[in-house]
Design an enzyme around this catalytic site. Sequence first.
Site, PDB file in Angstrom:
ATOM      1  N   ASN A 219     -10.652  40.790  25.172  1.00 19.55           N
ATOM      2  CA  ASN A 219     -12.114  40.733  25.169  1.00 19.55           C
ATOM      3  C   ASN A 219     -12.635  40.750  26.595  1.00 19.55           C
ATOM      4  O   ASN A 219     -11.859  40.826  27.545  1.00 19.55           O
ATOM      5  CB  ASN A 219     -12.614  39.515  24.389  1.00 19.55           C
ATOM      6  CG  ASN A 219     -12.150  38.223  25.023  1.00 19.55           C
ATOM      7  OD1 ASN A 219     -12.545  37.885  26.134  1.00 19.55           O
ATOM      8  ND2 ASN A 219     -11.286  37.489  24.328  1.00 19.55           N
ATOM      9  N   ILE A 326      -7.235  26.355  19.227  1.00 20.43           N
ATOM     10  CA  ILE A 326      -6.835  25.385  20.262  1.00 20.43           C
ATOM     11  C   ILE A 326      -7.809  24.209  20.294  1.00 20.43           C
ATOM     12  O   ILE A 326      -7.408  23.040  20.348  1.00 20.43           O
ATOM     13  CB  ILE A 326      -6.785  26.066  21.649  1.00 20.43           C
ATOM     14  CG1 ILE A 326      -5.879  27.292  21.591  1.00 20.43           C
ATOM     15  CG2 ILE A 326      -6.321  25.094  22.722  1.00 20.43           C
ATOM     16  CD1 ILE A 326      -5.979  28.201  22.809  1.00 20.43           C
TER      17      ILE A 326
HETATM   18  O1  PMT Z   1     -15.412  34.264  31.102  1.00 23.87           O
HETATM   19  P1  PMT Z   1     -16.829  34.731  31.390  1.00 23.87           P
HETATM   20  O2  PMT Z   1     -16.909  36.218  31.629  1.00 23.87           O
HETATM   21  O3  PMT Z   1     -17.473  33.913  32.470  1.00 23.87           O
HETATM   22  O4  PMT Z   1     -17.690  34.481  30.062  1.00 23.87           O
HETATM   23  C1  PMT Z   1     -17.928  33.189  29.624  1.00 23.87           C
HETATM   24  C2  PMT Z   1     -17.803  33.073  28.099  1.00 23.87           C
HETATM   25  C3  PMT Z   1     -18.884  33.885  27.415  1.00 23.87           C
HETATM   26  C4  PMT Z   1     -16.414  33.570  27.624  1.00 23.87           C
HETATM   27  C5  PMT Z   1     -17.948  31.539  27.775  1.00 23.87           C
HETATM   28  O5  PMT Z   1     -19.184  31.084  28.232  1.00 23.87           O
HETATM   29  C6  PMT Z   1     -17.804  31.276  26.275  1.00 23.87           C
HETATM   30  O6  PMT Z   1     -18.740  31.390  25.505  1.00 23.87           O
HETATM   31  N1  PMT Z   1     -16.561  30.920  25.841  1.00 23.87           N
HETATM   32  C7  PMT Z   1     -16.224  30.747  24.439  1.00 23.87           C
HETATM   33  C8  PMT Z   1     -16.078  32.089  23.790  1.00 23.87           C
HETATM   34  C9  PMT Z   1     -15.571  31.975  22.376  1.00 23.87           C
HETATM   35  O7  PMT Z   1     -14.449  32.262  22.109  1.00 23.87           O
HETATM   36  O8  PMT Z   1     -16.433  31.459  21.538  1.00 23.87           O
HETATM   37  P2  PMT Z   1     -16.078  31.225  19.959  1.00 23.87           P
HETATM   38  O9  PMT Z   1     -17.406  30.920  19.364  1.00 23.87           O
HETATM   39  O10 PMT Z   1     -15.294  32.354  19.399  1.00 23.87           O
HETATM   40  O11 PMT Z   1     -15.139  29.943  19.991  1.00 23.87           O
HETATM   41  C10 PMT Z   1     -15.651  28.622  19.892  1.00 23.87           C
HETATM   42  C11 PMT Z   1     -14.776  27.664  20.656  1.00 23.87           C
HETATM   43  O12 PMT Z   1     -13.478  27.615  20.050  1.00 23.87           O
HETATM   44  C12 PMT Z   1     -14.563  27.979  22.112  1.00 23.87           C
HETATM   45  O13 PMT Z   1     -14.561  26.767  22.840  1.00 23.87           O
HETATM   46  C13 PMT Z   1     -13.165  28.606  22.145  1.00 23.87           C
HETATM   47  O14 PMT Z   1     -12.507  28.354  23.395  1.00 23.87           O
HETATM   48  C14 PMT Z   1     -12.483  27.873  21.008  1.00 23.87           C
HETATM   49  N2  PMT Z   1     -11.403  28.633  20.356  1.00 23.87           N
HETATM   50  C15 PMT Z   1     -11.680  29.774  19.675  1.00 23.87           C
HETATM   51  C16 PMT Z   1     -10.660  30.426  19.016  1.00 23.87           C
HETATM   52  C17 PMT Z   1      -9.355  29.905  19.083  1.00 23.87           C
HETATM   53  N3  PMT Z   1      -8.332  30.519  18.479  1.00 23.87           N
HETATM   54  N4  PMT Z   1      -9.112  28.786  19.784  1.00 23.87           N
HETATM   55  C18 PMT Z   1     -10.117  28.129  20.402  1.00 23.87           C
HETATM   56  O15 PMT Z   1      -9.895  27.099  21.048  1.00 23.87           O
END
Ligand code: PMT
Length: 421
Positions: A219, A326
């Site tokens: 991504n 995670i």
């Molecule tokens: O890295 P940059 O270019 O600076 O961009 C920043 C960002 C947009 C990546 C950052 O600000 C951000 O939003 N990170 C989380 C992105 C994400 O995966 O969001 P999500 O809504 O899919 O996940 C929710 C949470 O669960 C997040 O804390 C993620 O780390 C966590 N997760 C998701 C999937 C997974 N398999 N394990 C996780 O821990």
Amino acid sequence: MNEFEAKRSLAGERILLGVSGGIAAYKAAELVRRLRDADAEVRVVLTEAAAHFVGAATFQALSGHPVRSSLWDPAAEAAMGHIELARWATRVVIAPASADVIAKLAHGHANDLLSTLCLVTTAQLTLAPAMNNRMWWHPATQANVATLCERGAQLIGPDDGSQACGEFGPGRLVEPDAIVRALIASRVPSGSGPLAGQRVLVSAGPTYEDLDPVRYLGNRSSGKMGFALAAAAAELGADVTLIAGPVALPTPAGVRRIDVRRAVEMCDAALSALPQDIYIGAAAVADYMPARTATDKIKKPILDQGSDAASRNSGLTLDLVRTPDILAEIAAHPQRPRLVVGFAAETGNLAESAREKLQRKRVDAIAANRVGVEGCGFDCDSNALSVFWAGGEAELGPASKTQVARDLLLLLLDRLPAARA
Ligand code: PMT
């Protein structure tokens, strides 16, 4: 300004900025401004080569002091001799530090003003290298850098990326803002600041899920948000571990970094890093990975001229399985950190999705950012966050990721008792 606020600036620092020859010398002019914005007093010494790239008048106007470039300038020596200048400095920062200057300093040369000053001074030496990537990787340069670091020099960078010479790799000067942040971070003695004594674990960047030896699912995360959080936590005095997916960013000063590639590796690294006091999941972790990674490159079927339309248009179906969550695993772990904070990257109803994640993943706070909007989220330098926790919500930004990261940590410290030791 209290003692901690003063340490978040460069107030009281007298910085002797050495500028050596290289195209990145133009960025040193911006660095002078940033150093002065951070309340440092700055005097500039140019090497002969640097003066071919940027004129002394520029640095004189920006620093507010005459620029020195020669050991043999009687007028300058009469005003503030080089020994006095070396004694005046609380820090000597060389940016850009060329391969030549690094070699001179490693071998103790004193054949121009800058190298002589470096032999005389007892101030902390900081080097921000900039050069062609092959010069950087040359064993001579690597040995010289190692020698200077062993003697206590602070190294900032170099950054990775496209270079003025048209090549790609490490050797770019770290951006002036980041140099100033690293200088500030190295001022806060470990063990002071509102996060002193706290262990903070941050995840950053994307994960790459390999399909075969040449392809992966990934991504657009650059890691900037997570790296800014790690840097801000270190500035606030925390003992920081940063788990980084594949990104091209320098490690923030004072931060322990673990590099990983895949979601399962990020998960293993995060669980192995427990116990921690605070976990912040800023990484964009892949939700799915290929059920199998092919050992050989996946080939497309060879079609002969007689192949029918159905064969020509046949697609490729990928068999995907879920990756570990995670954030949820950490939140449910017997060694759960006192404070678990997730991020949410949203395109639709931000508040509803963030609150749903807050409950489902059983975390203490969710920092939600809009993605697909210019100046927010993935792969840019700024962001805006809507932060949700059980008792409230707050808006941060839009501002630089550096600022938003600091504000998020200060908000957590202020509003969530679990953030405080
Ligand atoms: O890295 P940059 O270019 O600076 O961009 C920043 C960002 C947009 C990546 C950052 O600000 C951000 O939003 N990170 C989380 C992105 C994400 O995966 O969001 P999500 O809504 O899919 O996940 C929710 C949470 O669960 C997040 O804390 C993620 O780390 C966590 N997760 C998701 C999937 C997974 N398999 N394990 C996780 O821990």
